[in-house]
Design an enzyme around this catalytic site. Structure first.
Site, short mmCIF file in Angstrom:
data_model
loop_
_atom_site.label_atom_id
_atom_site.label_comp_id
_atom_site.label_asym_id
_atom_site.label_seq_id
_atom_site.Cartn_x
_atom_site.Cartn_y
_atom_site.Cartn_z
N ASP A 33 0.64 -1.47 -0.34
CA ASP A 33 -0.09 -0.31 0.29
C ASP A 33 0.87 1.69 -0.11
OD1 ASP A 33 -1.96 -1.86 -0.36
OD2 ASP A 33 -2.42 -1.56 2.28
N TYR A 85 1.97 2.23 -3.81
CA TYR A 85 1.52 2.58 -4.56
C TYR A 85 1.19 4.10 -4.09
CZ TYR A 85 -3.45 3.29 -6.67
OH TYR A 85 -4.77 3.46 -7.21
N SER A 106 -34.25 -9.75 -21.22
CA SER A 106 -33.78 -10.64 -19.83
C SER A 106 -34.03 -12.63 -20.68
CB SER A 106 -35.14 -10.34 -18.62
OG SER A 106 -35.29 -9.26 -18.33
N LYS A 156 -24.64 -17.44 -12.63
CA LYS A 156 -25.45 -16.09 -13.27
C LYS A 156 -25.11 -15.44 -11.94
CE LYS A 156 -30.27 -15.23 -14.11
NZ LYS A 156 -30.32 -14.45 -12.72
N ARG A 198 -29.16 -1.56 -15.87
CA ARG A 198 -30.21 -2.59 -17.05
C ARG A 198 -31.65 -1.74 -17.45
NH1 ARG A 198 -31.20 -7.89 -18.41
NH2 ARG A 198 -29.76 -8.85 -17.41
N LYS A 228 -31.82 -22.03 -12.91
CA LYS A 228 -31.29 -21.35 -11.32
C LYS A 228 -31.08 -22.89 -10.49
CE LYS A 228 -32.59 -17.74 -11.36
NZ LYS A 228 -34.21 -17.00 -10.79
N CYS A 233 -24.71 -18.25 30.56
CA CYS A 233 -25.07 -18.87 31.71
C CYS A 233 -24.03 -19.33 32.37
CB CYS A 233 -26.29 -19.95 31.77
SG CYS A 233 -26.48 -21.20 33.11
N CYS A 275 -25.75 -26.06 35.31
CA CYS A 275 -26.68 -25.73 34.24
C CYS A 275 -26.99 -26.69 33.89
CB CYS A 275 -26.84 -24.53 33.53
SG CYS A 275 -28.39 -24.53 33.00
#
Length: 650
Positions: free
Chosen positions: A30, A33, A79, A110, A131, A304, A414, A419
């Site tokens: 960094d 850069y 689409s 996708k 879109r 899908k 707790c 317990c």
């Protein structure tokens, strides 16, 4: 800096940014850069008329817009028709093969984000448009310029529309929402909404602060002689865009299904949200012959994935006490099917998050299931509230033992070691499949034995007698004897199972196996320093194990005496080329990853999860991603599965 050095500095800075933001394999620090960036910026301030459009300074957000203007796409953004199972895919392919029996297909992920259309002219980014309705969308060029994975200049002089998805990685999404929680801001429901909302900020300085990335998936208007859609997508990588993962050229249904299953298997582990797989005819001339319907192309479809996000209503809230004492609020829901499973319960994480998200009893909520046993509620739909919703009150007493709870910043615990809930959950874990695997001793039986006073701790399991069980309702001799035999079958069990069965915080199955292999029985007396020498072990894990060993010496000693666990020491080939070397595995191989880990560790290798300058080998399968690129840049030796086999035969 003169004009020649200025142009060179732009080239170097853009290369640094590409490796950092696109390939995830930095080639500069960094500080390096920033130093070069400030020199370049100083030159531009002194020579404002000489600023080149590809300069990284042109990514900085501009003055806020009052509204977005509309912009038309050169070629419509269509689409896709969806198919949801193998039968529907078969029907779609039958229609294609009827007129084009030799068609092949390009299959690509996708992505689940916000679609964006980039227009380049003369190699320069001229506009970026959402879109919209497919014919025109909103002009968001200022915002697109802030996304480092969108090149400001490409090596292509003709006009071209490059289409893709603006995304936020899952980890970045979690960090973004965590920060918004801290700032008392509304949470994004999912990474897709976060990406879309970030892209449509009127103030591009806000967009610049969001961890957005662009993944190309297609082209619109383009002048080219290439007739393969697969080759077109591959060529975009040479323009400076992110490489397309899981891209496959398929010749038939069998190869399409293989590509789909590969993608589906990677769905949970892949850092970006995936929605399914696009199946498109590869041959551009056939695409043009088939054309479009009113709303979608005939030459492509979206296969899908099963849905994993649904809505339901919170009917009740129960407070679960885990074996470490942490209280987890769990919502009981109106039943809803997610990814083939009927969901009736979902985690609410913790009480701090409930308060900040303002989730209430009776709310309609959004549920996401990402492979978790209990799905998670990520938000409530406030707009659907009436007056019947009730705020969830944070408990002050343990719901099991009625002792006062310890309230920490986020967690509520707790502290009562006796317990009943803590003891019962510890016993359930101890007997579970990945621990001692005691057949017939599930949650219901553990609770029954505990409630009848037959079992109050781990050691009581080994004191059970057949006559104790026969006194329980519904228990016959065969059932009782089977459980006693299952408990006896744990004698001589593998050591790693006992380590895992103890339920030590931060020590799971994988860590238990590594500890058993590295230390054997001595695992219960090792120092933090020794543990930290194992690859992948951090300070929390080391501290947790040492604290457990110290606090439970008597229990550990007794269990070792009873079980006499086996220590499976792996035979290591000390003369192997992999002995003492660091190996990372990436990509799809012919067998599960664990198979190759076992082979490599048997050859004396240390198998790591990330590539670094200390990595000696990268075992690489198909669909390798950023790890391969990073290894190549670092000069790490790349091995194929065939290369590994040749070493094994040598």
């Amino acid at each position: 800096m003169d004009s020649q050095n200025y142009a060179k500095a732009i080239e170097v800075l853009n290369k640094m940014a590409y490796h950092y933001y696109v390939l995830d394999s930095p080639i500069a620090s960094d500080a390096e850069y920033d130093a070069l960036y400030h020199k370049l910026k100083a030159y531009e301030e002194a020579n404002p008329d000489s600023i080149l459009p590809s300069s990284p300074t042109q990514r900085v957000g501009d003055v806020p817009l009052s509204e977005f203007s509309k912009n038309a796409h050169i070629k419509r953004m269509w689409s896709l028709d969806d198919v949801f199972d193998e039968g529907e895919l078969e029907e779609w392919l039958t229609r294609i093969y009827k007129t084009h029996p030799r068609a092949s297909f390009t299959c690509s992920p996708k992505f689940d984000g916000a679609s964006l259309n980039l227009l380049y002219e003369g190699g320069l980014l001229r506009s970026a448009t959402t879109r919209g309705n497919g014919i025109e969308g909103e002009l968001v060029t200022q915002n697109a310029r802030t996304i480092f994975s969108i090149p400001l200049q490409i090596p292509y002089d003709k006009r071209i529309e490059i289409r893709g998805e603006v995304l936020i990685a899952k980890d970045d999404f979690s960090s973004l929402n965590a920060q918004r929680l801290a700032d008392n801001l509304p949470l994004f429901a999912n990474p897709r909404n976060a990406a879309a909302g970030s892209l449509r900020q009127l103030d591009s300085k806000i967009t610049a602060k969001r961890p957005l990335r662009f993944m190309p998936w297609g082209v619109g208007a383009m002048e080219t002689q290439i007739e393969s859609f697969y080759e077109i997508l591959r060529s975009l990588e040479s323009f400076g865009f992110a490489p397309m993962p899981f891209l496959a050229h398929c010749r038939d249904k069998g190869e399409i299904l293989h590509a789909y299953r590969t993608l589906l298997d990677a769905r949970e582990s892949y850092p970006l949200m995936l929605d399914g797989m696009v199946v498109m005819i590869d041959e551009i001339p056939i695409q043009e012959q088939l054309g479009w319907t009113i709303k979608s192309p005939r030459f492509a479809c979206a296969y899908k994935f099963p849905a994993v996000e649904k809505t339901s209503i919170i009917k009740n809230i129960v407070f679960q006490v885990g074996r470490t004492g942490v209280i987890t609020p769990v919502a009981e829901l109106e039943p809803v099917e997610i990814d083939g499973a009927m969901i009736t319960r979902a985690s609410l994480h913790n009480f701090s998050e409930i308060a900040k998200k303002d989730i209430r009893l009776g709310d309609k909520v959004v549920i996401i299931r990402s492979g978790d046993v209990i799905p998670k509620i990520i938000s409530s739909i406030h707009a659907l509230r009436d007056d019947s919703q009730i705020r969830i009150q944070t408990p002050t007493l343990c719901p099991e033992c009625a002792q006062e709870l310890l309230v920490e910043e986020i967690l509520i615990k707790c502290q009562n070691l006796s317990c009943p809930a803590r003891v019962k959950e510890s016993l359930v874990h101890f007997a579970s499949k990945k621990a001692l695997n005691i057949d017939g001793l599930g949650e219901k039986i553990v609770y029954e034995l505990f409630d009848r006073g037959l079992v109050r701790g781990i050691l009581d399991l080994y004191r059970l007698k057949e006559e104790d069980l026969l006194g329980l309702e519904g228990w016959k001799q065969k059932r009782a004897q089977n459980l006693i035999n299952s408990i006896k079958n744990t004698y001589g069990i593998e050591l790693w199972r006992l380590i895992n069965a103890f339920g030590i915080e931060h020590i799971g199955e994988g860590a238990s196996k590594k500890l058993a292999t590295n230390f054997g029985i001595r695992v219960f007396s090792v120092s933090e320093e020794e543990i930290l020498n194992i690859d992948g072990f951090g300070e929390e894990m080391a501290r947790s194990l040492c604290e457990f060993n110290h606090a439970n010496r008597e229990l550990i000693s007794t269990m070792l005496e009873i079980l006499q666990p086996k220590v499976q020491q792996r035979e290591v080939a000390l003369d192997s080329v992999f002995a003492g070397k660091s190996v990372v595995i990436t990509g799809t191989l012919s067998a599960p990853r664990e198979h190759f880990v076992e082979i490599l560790e048997g050859l004396g290798a240390r198998v790591g999860s990330s590539v670094s300058g200390k990595t000696d080998f990268l075992l690489c399968g198909e669909n390798a991603g950023s790890k391969l690129t990073k290894a190549q840049n670092l000069g790490v030796r790349i091995l194929s599965e065939e290369d590994l086999q040749s070493y094994l035969k040598a």
